[in-house]
Design an enzyme around this catalytic site. Structure first.
Site, PDB file in Angstrom:
ATOM      1  N   GLU B  45     -43.759 -30.850  27.299  1.00 47.15           N
ATOM      2  CA  GLU B  45     -44.299 -29.581  28.117  1.00 47.15           C
ATOM      3  C   GLU B  45     -46.313 -30.415  27.977  1.00 47.15           C
ATOM      4  OE1 GLU B  45     -44.188 -26.310  25.539  1.00 47.15           O
ATOM      5  OE2 GLU B  45     -41.975 -26.576  24.534  1.00 47.15           O
ATOM      6  N   ASP B  56     -53.810 -18.722  23.855  1.00 48.55           N
ATOM      7  CA  ASP B  56     -53.750 -19.783  23.771  1.00 48.55           C
ATOM      8  C   ASP B  56     -56.006 -19.942  22.236  1.00 48.55           C
ATOM      9  OD1 ASP B  56     -52.375 -21.812  24.329  1.00 48.55           O
ATOM     10  OD2 ASP B  56     -53.561 -21.688  26.172  1.00 48.55           O
TER      11      ASP B  56
END
Lengths: 393, 255
Positions: B45, B56
């Site tokens: 990914e 995040d």
């Protein structure tokens, strides 16, 4: 009601809920319940009671005589600066804290730019005895020290946001991350008409008390609930949306939203979103935002921390795109000069945010006798340092 | 056949690695992919950075910021990926936020993905309804899988809907958290993993967020088709030689 949100959470091309799955249950819970809760008679009763006895509403609609004489129009100031905690932000935090209680939440988080929303959130958390965490950009913590002290006195934990530009946008990112990590017991009180649906609508509904009162006061004072112009400053746009709300469908009332040009729209130090921005997605909704060709959000600049935001709420984007609202901008210097002018003509020291709206009066041309309402969204106590430095007082 | 589909048909205990494009150095993107394949990664990914990555944690935020500061953007990334398929045969997904995709243009984005041999995408802030209405057609036309996330709070009905809408795999978050939090497999997490396992979804599942060592990886594999490692890997390649760091890191899982 053609400018209101549709059943999919959109205002024309703008709005929606662009959120990671982690936030979906929280936002969905709100979406399914907010109107039910707000429309409930008990909720309304408690909300209006607090608005009256705690916030001090209705806020006056003041015909500013010397300002009116200067511009040759009847300038009315909607005195949100006289609210408890010194700005319009408390209207929304009272509404949302009551709503959070109904949803059974135990912990409140919020972002803040100028600190006004942080103070308003910390205030209602003290009032209702709920844990409170405020995210604030490092840069803003420095330039708004008195508000940081207020939040701490009120029992809130102030967490510095040290990512990105260290201002409002980054404080919002940090608050969203907190919410992702605390998905069950926490309510996020967003301070402006931004964020995923239903936030823009919910915040607008709570702030709409501004225009609701203004209409009644205009009838009393002028015999006509429709002024010629309504002006308000726009960062994310919550005071402007509250000020515009009940005038949106009165198409003959001209709505003027004043953005922060910073050091000038072409200077590279600006927050004039509609002028510099393009359509895109930030903080959960599709709107207009300042960004690079690659879709990276650009750091805004304004002397006023409350307008230092690279986007505007989706409903504003819709008013702008449809032409229903006129979006203009005012520089740092013009706003500070307008702040001093109001102080000396009317004995009112405005927040620098609100001074942006006042500054636009200088650029308007009046035939004489028009009724003009300006939202004086906050008081200038928090900005004294900036005024002192600029005017070498 | 789509490489993702083939992988899940042929293998168990799949190890997928996330890394941020253009990090630690702007030109490292392809070298990392090749090193990962060589050391036994089953799937990749590749993150394209965004200025405001709300899902995040600090490590991936910092890698995104550094990558952006070094000049990364989608146009450059697709140029870097031009030779991806010379030496990389495992499935590759792109992962990032929706705004850069919007500005690049959804059609252009899908086309560019297909041209360089990308097999799918993960766009955490792209809502299901928007995907269905505006993106799905284009993704399918270019044979791209779109991967959705689910959390312990995602309702069964919604999981079934996601299962019907995707054709790659489903990304199971071990908990509702930003990236980089440690996986604590308590009773609630096990119940959640078992619940998903017993739903008999048509898509395979991969567990992500908080997998950092062999023990957590094996645990995840007992409930799903495999697991995804992101933060721990990004941290491991931050300094020093790419080849060495990658092979050292992978030894922990494939040793």
């Amino acid at each position: 009601m053609k400018y209101k949100v549709n059943e999919k959470g959109y205002y024309g091309d703008f709005g929606g809920a662009y959120i990671p799955e982690m936030l979906y249950p929280n936002v969905e819970e709100l979406r399914q319940n907010y109107l039910k809760i707000i429309d409930d008679a008990d909720f309304q009763k408690e909300f209006h009671q607090l608005m009256k006895d705690y916030v001090g509403r209705p806020s006056p609609l003041y015909l500013a005589n010397r300002l009116s004489a200067r511009y040759g129009a009847n300038i009315f100031l909607k005195r949100e600066d006289l609210n408890h905690t010194g700005a319009h932000k408390i209207n929304n935090t009272i509404g949302q804290i009551l709503l959070a209680e109904k949803l059974g939440k135990k912990r409140i988080i919020a972002e803040t730019g100028a600190g006004q929303h942080g103070v308003a959130t910390a205030t209602v958390c003290a009032l209702r005895n709920l844990e409170c965490v405020i995210y604030m950009g490092e840069v803003d913590i420095e330039r708004q020290a008195p508000n940081v002290a207020r939040m701490k006195m009120l029992g809130a934990k102030v967490v510095p946001a040290s990512s990105g530009s260290k201002t409002l946008k980054d404080a919002t990112n940090e608050a969203m991350r907190d919410w992702i990590n605390n998905p069950v017991d926490t309510h996020y009180i967003i301070g402006s008409v931004v964020g995923p649906h239903p936030y823009p609508d919910m915040v607008a509904i709570f702030q709409s008390i501004i225009s609701e009162e203004t209409k009644k006061q205009l009838i009393e004072q002028t015999g006509n609930d429709q002024p010629d112009y309504v002006l308000a400053c726009v960062g994310g746009g919550s005071n402007a949306m509250g000020m515009f709300y009940h005038f949106m469908d009165d198409e003959n009332v001209k709505l003027i939203a004043v953005e922060a040009a910073g050091k000038g729209v072409s200077s590279g130090f600006s927050a004039a979103t509609t002028y510099l921005g393009k359509e895109g997605v930030l903080h959960g909704s599709r709107s207009i935002l300042m960004q690079t060709d690659d879709g990276q959000v650009v750091e805004p600049h304004s002397v006023s921390a409350g307008l230092d935001y690279p986007g505007i709420g989706p409903q504003h984007a819709h008013l702008f795109k449809t032409g229903r609202g006129k979006y203009v901008s005012i520089t740092d210097e013009e706003s500070l000069d307008a702040g001093l002018l109001l102080t000396q003509l009317e004995g009112i020291i405005p927040a620098i945010e609100s001074a942006h709206a006042l500054a636009y009066l200088e650029k308007m041309e009046f035939k004489g006798g028009e009724n003009v309402v300006v939202c004086l969204s906050g008081r200038g106590d928090k900005d004294l340092d900036t005024y002192i430095k600029y005017f070498k007082l | 056949m789509n490489r993702i589909k083939q992988l899940f048909e042929e293998k168990k205990n799949i190890l997928s690695i996330y890394y941020t494009a253009g990090f630690p150095n702007i030109g490292d993107t392809i070298q990392i992919a090749e090193a990962l394949e060589k050391s036994g990664a089953d799937m990749l990914e590749i993150g394209f950075p965004y200025s405001d990555p709300v899902a995040d944690g600090p490590v991936i935020q910092a890698s995104s910021k550094k990558s952006l500061d070094q000049g990364m953007n989608l146009k450059l990334l697709f140029e870097q990926l031009k030779d991806l398929r010379k030496n990389v045969t495992i499935p590759v997904l792109l992962m990032g936020y929706v705004n850069p995709v919007l500005q690049f243009g959804v059609e252009n984005f899908c086309k560019a993905c297909a041209e360089v041999g990308v097999d799918g995408c993960i766009v955490p802030d792209l809502p299901m309804v928007e995907y269905e209405e505006f993106y799905k057609g284009c993704f399918e036309e270019h044979n791209l899988s779109n991967v959705f996330l689910i959390t312990p709070q995602t309702a069964d009905e919604r999981i079934h809907k996601i299962d019907g809408l995707t054709n790659g795999f489903i990304y199971l978050l071990s908990s509702s958290a930003t990236t980089g939090k440690n996986l604590e497999v308590g009773d609630t997490t096990e119940n959640y993993f078992s619940r998903i396992k017993n739903m008999n979804l048509k898509n395979p599942t991969m567990i992500g967020f908080g997998i950092s060592d062999k023990q957590t990886f094996d645990k995840a594999c007992s409930y799903a088709n495999g697991a995804i490692i992101g933060t721990a890997f990004v941290k491991a390649i931050e300094n020093g030689d790419i080849e060495e760091n990658v092979s050292e890191f992978m030894k922990k899982f494939k040793g």
